[in-house]
Design a protein around this motif. Structure first.
Motif, mmCIF file in Angstrom:
data_model
loop_
_atom_site.group_PDB
_atom_site.id
_atom_site.type_symbol
_atom_site.label_atom_id
_atom_site.label_comp_id
_atom_site.label_asym_id
_atom_site.label_seq_id
_atom_site.Cartn_x
_atom_site.Cartn_y
_atom_site.Cartn_z
ATOM 1 N N ASP A 176 0.928 -1.310 0.057
ATOM 2 C CA ASP A 176 0.153 0.165 -0.042
ATOM 3 C C ASP A 176 0.781 1.091 -0.047
ATOM 4 O O ASP A 176 1.522 1.684 0.999
ATOM 5 C CB ASP A 176 -0.760 -0.024 1.171
ATOM 6 N N LEU A 177 1.108 1.738 -1.173
ATOM 7 C CA LEU A 177 1.970 2.943 -1.225
ATOM 8 C C LEU A 177 1.872 4.029 -0.293
ATOM 9 O O LEU A 177 2.504 4.796 -0.077
ATOM 10 C CB LEU A 177 2.114 3.256 -2.667
ATOM 11 N N HIS A 178 0.430 4.340 -0.338
ATOM 12 C CA HIS A 178 0.009 5.523 0.490
ATOM 13 C C HIS A 178 -0.599 5.140 1.834
ATOM 14 O O HIS A 178 -1.465 5.886 2.622
ATOM 15 C CB HIS A 178 -1.002 6.368 -0.276
ATOM 16 N N GLY A 179 -0.673 4.040 2.340
ATOM 17 C CA GLY A 179 -0.984 3.392 3.316
ATOM 18 C C GLY A 179 -2.666 2.820 3.199
ATOM 19 O O GLY A 179 -3.141 2.504 2.238
ATOM 20 N N SER A 180 -3.284 2.892 4.344
ATOM 21 C CA SER A 180 -4.715 2.054 4.376
ATOM 22 C C SER A 180 -5.742 2.753 5.498
ATOM 23 O O SER A 180 -5.177 2.840 6.401
ATOM 24 C CB SER A 180 -4.640 0.610 4.663
ATOM 25 N N LEU A 181 -6.801 3.110 4.978
ATOM 26 C CA LEU A 181 -7.691 3.663 5.816
ATOM 27 C C LEU A 181 -8.163 2.620 6.956
ATOM 28 O O LEU A 181 -8.751 2.926 8.126
ATOM 29 C CB LEU A 181 -9.049 3.977 5.149
ATOM 30 N N PHE A 182 -7.903 1.405 6.771
ATOM 31 C CA PHE A 182 -8.386 0.495 7.600
ATOM 32 C C PHE A 182 -7.220 -0.070 8.591
ATOM 33 O O PHE A 182 -7.441 -1.060 9.352
ATOM 34 C CB PHE A 182 -8.573 -0.788 6.764
ATOM 35 N N TRP A 183 -5.948 0.589 8.596
ATOM 36 C CA TRP A 183 -5.005 0.524 9.726
ATOM 37 C C TRP A 183 -4.985 2.119 10.389
ATOM 38 O O TRP A 183 -4.775 3.012 9.664
ATOM 39 C CB TRP A 183 -3.745 0.042 9.241
ATOM 40 N N MET B 255 -1.090 11.551 4.033
ATOM 41 C CA MET B 255 -1.625 12.538 3.603
ATOM 42 C C MET B 255 -0.760 13.750 3.081
ATOM 43 O O MET B 255 0.674 13.620 3.141
ATOM 44 C CB MET B 255 -2.450 13.196 4.832
ATOM 45 N N PHE B 256 -1.221 14.626 2.669
ATOM 46 C CA PHE B 256 -0.425 15.897 2.026
ATOM 47 C C PHE B 256 0.181 16.748 3.223
ATOM 48 O O PHE B 256 -0.178 16.768 4.471
ATOM 49 C CB PHE B 256 -1.301 16.945 1.398
ATOM 50 N N ARG B 257 1.428 17.195 3.118
ATOM 51 C CA ARG B 257 2.512 17.539 4.126
ATOM 52 C C ARG B 257 2.571 16.827 5.429
ATOM 53 O O ARG B 257 2.335 17.546 6.442
ATOM 54 C CB ARG B 257 1.989 19.222 4.354
ATOM 55 N N ASP B 258 2.651 15.694 5.362
ATOM 56 C CA ASP B 258 2.386 14.695 6.422
ATOM 57 C C ASP B 258 3.759 14.223 7.064
ATOM 58 O O ASP B 258 4.397 13.662 6.592
ATOM 59 C CB ASP B 258 1.913 13.579 6.007
ATOM 60 N N ASN B 259 3.718 14.854 8.291
ATOM 61 C CA ASN B 259 5.168 14.566 8.939
ATOM 62 C C ASN B 259 4.960 13.610 10.401
ATOM 63 O O ASN B 259 5.744 13.528 11.174
ATOM 64 C CB ASN B 259 5.984 15.664 9.442
ATOM 65 N N THR B 260 3.534 13.015 10.495
ATOM 66 C CA THR B 260 3.461 12.224 11.539
ATOM 67 C C THR B 260 3.135 10.790 10.955
ATOM 68 O O THR B 260 2.627 10.048 11.944
ATOM 69 C CB THR B 260 1.949 12.739 12.540
ATOM 70 N N TYR B 261 3.013 10.392 9.622
ATOM 71 C CA TYR B 261 2.793 9.201 9.268
ATOM 72 C C TYR B 261 3.636 8.220 9.716
ATOM 73 O O TYR B 261 5.150 8.514 9.708
ATOM 74 C CB TYR B 261 2.650 9.092 7.751
ATOM 75 N N LEU B 262 3.491 7.016 10.213
ATOM 76 C CA LEU B 262 4.300 6.032 10.647
ATOM 77 C C LEU B 262 4.567 4.988 9.561
ATOM 78 O O LEU B 262 3.502 4.568 9.081
ATOM 79 C CB LEU B 262 3.652 5.292 12.224
ATOM 80 N N GLU B 263 5.731 4.738 9.487
ATOM 81 C CA GLU B 263 6.186 4.213 8.210
ATOM 82 C C GLU B 263 6.595 2.357 8.374
ATOM 83 O O GLU B 263 6.888 1.931 7.434
ATOM 84 C CB GLU B 263 7.726 4.704 7.414
ATOM 85 N N ALA B 264 6.413 2.132 9.771
ATOM 86 C CA ALA B 264 6.656 0.609 9.988
ATOM 87 C C ALA B 264 5.825 -0.366 8.985
ATOM 88 O O ALA B 264 6.516 -1.432 8.746
ATOM 89 C CB ALA B 264 6.554 0.361 11.183
ATOM 90 N N ARG B 265 4.572 -0.101 9.004
ATOM 91 C CA ARG B 265 3.854 -0.945 7.979
ATOM 92 C C ARG B 265 4.213 -0.974 6.720
ATOM 93 O O ARG B 265 4.507 -1.970 6.086
ATOM 94 C CB ARG B 265 2.295 -0.908 8.184
#
Length: 275
Positions: free
Chosen positions: A128-135, A181-191
């Motif tokens: 999932d290149l941009h993550g998932s709404l279900f995580w 999301m746009f201008r996102d600095n809190t996205y966690l990248e572990a998954r």
């Protein structure tokens, strides 16, 4: 080359392939009834029409701080739409090719809708290149945990109507989807990193083998999918098929089809098993 010869040529590439990479953008879901982003009626237009804010201003972590109820209402509405969507037959066609042709396969998707999992694709063959709404994750974040959402979208929306926000299960701060999301600095990248490690292992074991890359419903405006397609073509020797009703151009010997996902996959499938 007429259409019948084009489909035969694509079928021949699939029969010769050792591995298949499916690269899906928002256009993959259109035949399931989901809007894409850039066309009239797409999510991009829905966010911008009738308002003074751009999509960049609405879909970012700063809005989660300033107006968490408003942002969560948008996110939960999309979760509801995705939860009620049935993946179209094209997903099943792709799964059939993988099984019948004995292909090692991997999916790269810029969508956050969970449709490939719903259609039965293995989670260890999905990026999932941009993550998932279900995580979900903490919005602060208080730590590195990412957890699967267990709340129905309808229940989230009912809570929001009462001013109740989804909360981090560790610290009680507002939770957020693990979506970039746009201008996102809190996205966690572990998954994301774990999924990418599986994809890199896939590429390693297919080094020197015949890889077919099928890019579906991804336009040139957001390059996350197209960059992956180019890398497969130029660094891994893959042959690529681009399926897109408008933005289908691609340099030979690769092929582009100006068709929807389901129409293209169905047409290829109709000739794939001919003797």
């Amino acid at each position: 080359m007429d259409n019948s010869l084009v489909f035969e040529a694509i079928a021949a590439k699939l029969r010769e392939a050792d591995a298949l990479v499916i690269l899906a953008g928002a256009g993959m879901g259109v035949d399931s009834g989901l809007p894409d982003f850039r066309s009239t009626g797409g999510y991009w237009a829905q966010l911008e029409d009738g308002g003074e804010e751009s999509v960049f201003e609405r879909m970012n972590p700063a809005r989660l701080v300033a107006e968490p109820l408003a942002l969560w209402a948008s996110l939960a509405a999309r979760m509801r739409d995705y939860s009620h969507t049935v993946p179209h037959e094209g997903f099943g066609i792709l799964r059939k090719w993988i099984a019948r042709l004995g292909l090692d396969a991997f999916v790269l998707s810029s969508n956050v809708d969970g449709q490939f999992l719903k259609a039965g694709f293995a989670p260890d063959r999905l990026r999932d290149l941009h993550g998932s709404l279900f995580w979900w994750q903490c919005s602060v974040p208080c730590g590195g945990d990412i957890w699967p959402n267990e709340q129905e979208a309808e229940a989230i929306l009912e809570g929001l109507a009462l001013g109740v926000l989804p909360r981090c299960k560790h610290c009680g701060a507002v939770a957020r989807p693990n979506v970039y999301m746009f201008r996102d600095n809190t996205y966690l990248e572990a998954r994301s990193r774990a999924q990418d490690a599986l994809y890199q292992s896939f590429l390693l074991r297919n080094t020197g083998l015949k890889i077919v890359a099928i890019e579906i419903g991804s336009g040139p405006h957001v390059q996350s999918i197209r960059a992956k397609t180019r890398k497969l073509m130029y660094q891994h020797g893959a042959w690529a098929l681009r399926i897109n009703p408008q933005d289908f151009a691609i340099k030979p010997p690769h092929l582009g089809l100006p068709m929807s996902a389901l129409d293209a996959l169905g047409a290829i499938d109709s000739v794939l098993y001919r003797d």
